[in-house]
Design a protein around this motif. Structure first.
Motif, PDB file in Angstrom:
ATOM      1  N   THR A   1      54.531 -28.667  22.469  1.00 21.65           N
ATOM      2  CA  THR A   1      53.471 -27.685  22.686  1.00 21.65           C
ATOM      3  C   THR A   1      52.178 -28.412  22.990  1.00 21.65           C
ATOM      4  O   THR A   1      51.985 -29.550  22.573  1.00 21.65           O
TER       5      THR A   1
ATOM      6  N   ARG B   1      48.242 -17.611  22.724  1.00 19.51           N
ATOM      7  CA  ARG B   1      47.743 -17.353  21.373  1.00 19.51           C
ATOM      8  C   ARG B   1      48.190 -15.999  20.852  1.00 19.51           C
ATOM      9  O   ARG B   1      48.548 -15.861  19.695  1.00 19.51           O
TER      10      ARG B   1
ATOM     11  N   MET C   1      51.755 -16.180  19.830  1.00 22.94           N
ATOM     12  CA  MET C   1      51.895 -16.962  18.604  1.00 22.94           C
ATOM     13  C   MET C   1      51.591 -16.096  17.395  1.00 22.94           C
ATOM     14  O   MET C   1      52.267 -16.159  16.387  1.00 22.94           O
TER      15      MET C   1
ATOM     16  N   THR D   1      48.057 -24.018  21.388  1.00 28.10           N
ATOM     17  CA  THR D   1      49.342 -23.768  20.742  1.00 28.10           C
ATOM     18  C   THR D   1      49.699 -24.916  19.809  1.00 28.10           C
ATOM     19  O   THR D   1      50.167 -24.707  18.694  1.00 28.10           O
TER      20      THR D   1
END
Length: 120
Positions: free
Chosen positions: A57, A105, A108, A61
């Motif tokens: 990543t 984001r 995530m 991230t």
């Protein structure tokens, strides 16, 4: 050739390794163990197999991975799949495949929402 995007569900085999590269970008690497099981029709027993996938990543991230993940945590990762390359011209010499995570984001936050609740 178009990139292949895949989603892998599994548990981290170790804490993520995080570093800053020459350009100043943050890079995080970790491995996911993804287990599948099935019933063997001839024996009636349950069999299982584990696949190990290396994940890379970058940037925001990677920073989120560093803050939130540790060995044993279950994750869902979506990313660009890279097949093993031949080593010294020998096909199949690599031991696992790799995945460059491309989740943003907001994704995530959704993926780790259960983890956020547990960690508070």
């Amino acid at each position: 050739m178009a990139d292949s995007t895949v989603t892998v569900v599994g548990n981290l085999t170790r804490d993520p390794e995080v570093q800053t590269v020459g350009s100043g970008a943050t890079l995080a690497k970790f491995t996911i163990a993804s287990e599948r099981s099935w019933k063997n029709e001839s024996t009636g027993e349950w069999d299982k197999a584990v696949s190990y996938v290396d994940v890379i990543t970058w940037r925001f991230t990677a920073e989120d991975v560093e803050r939130l993940l540790e060995k044993g945590v279950r994750v869902v990762v979506t990313g660009r799949f890279s097949a093993p390359r031949a080593v010294d011209g020998i096909a199949g010499a690599a031991t696992c495949s790799s995945l460059t995570a491309v989740v943003g984001r907001s994704m995530m936050a959704m993926v780790f929402s259960d983890y956020f609740n547990v960690r508070r």
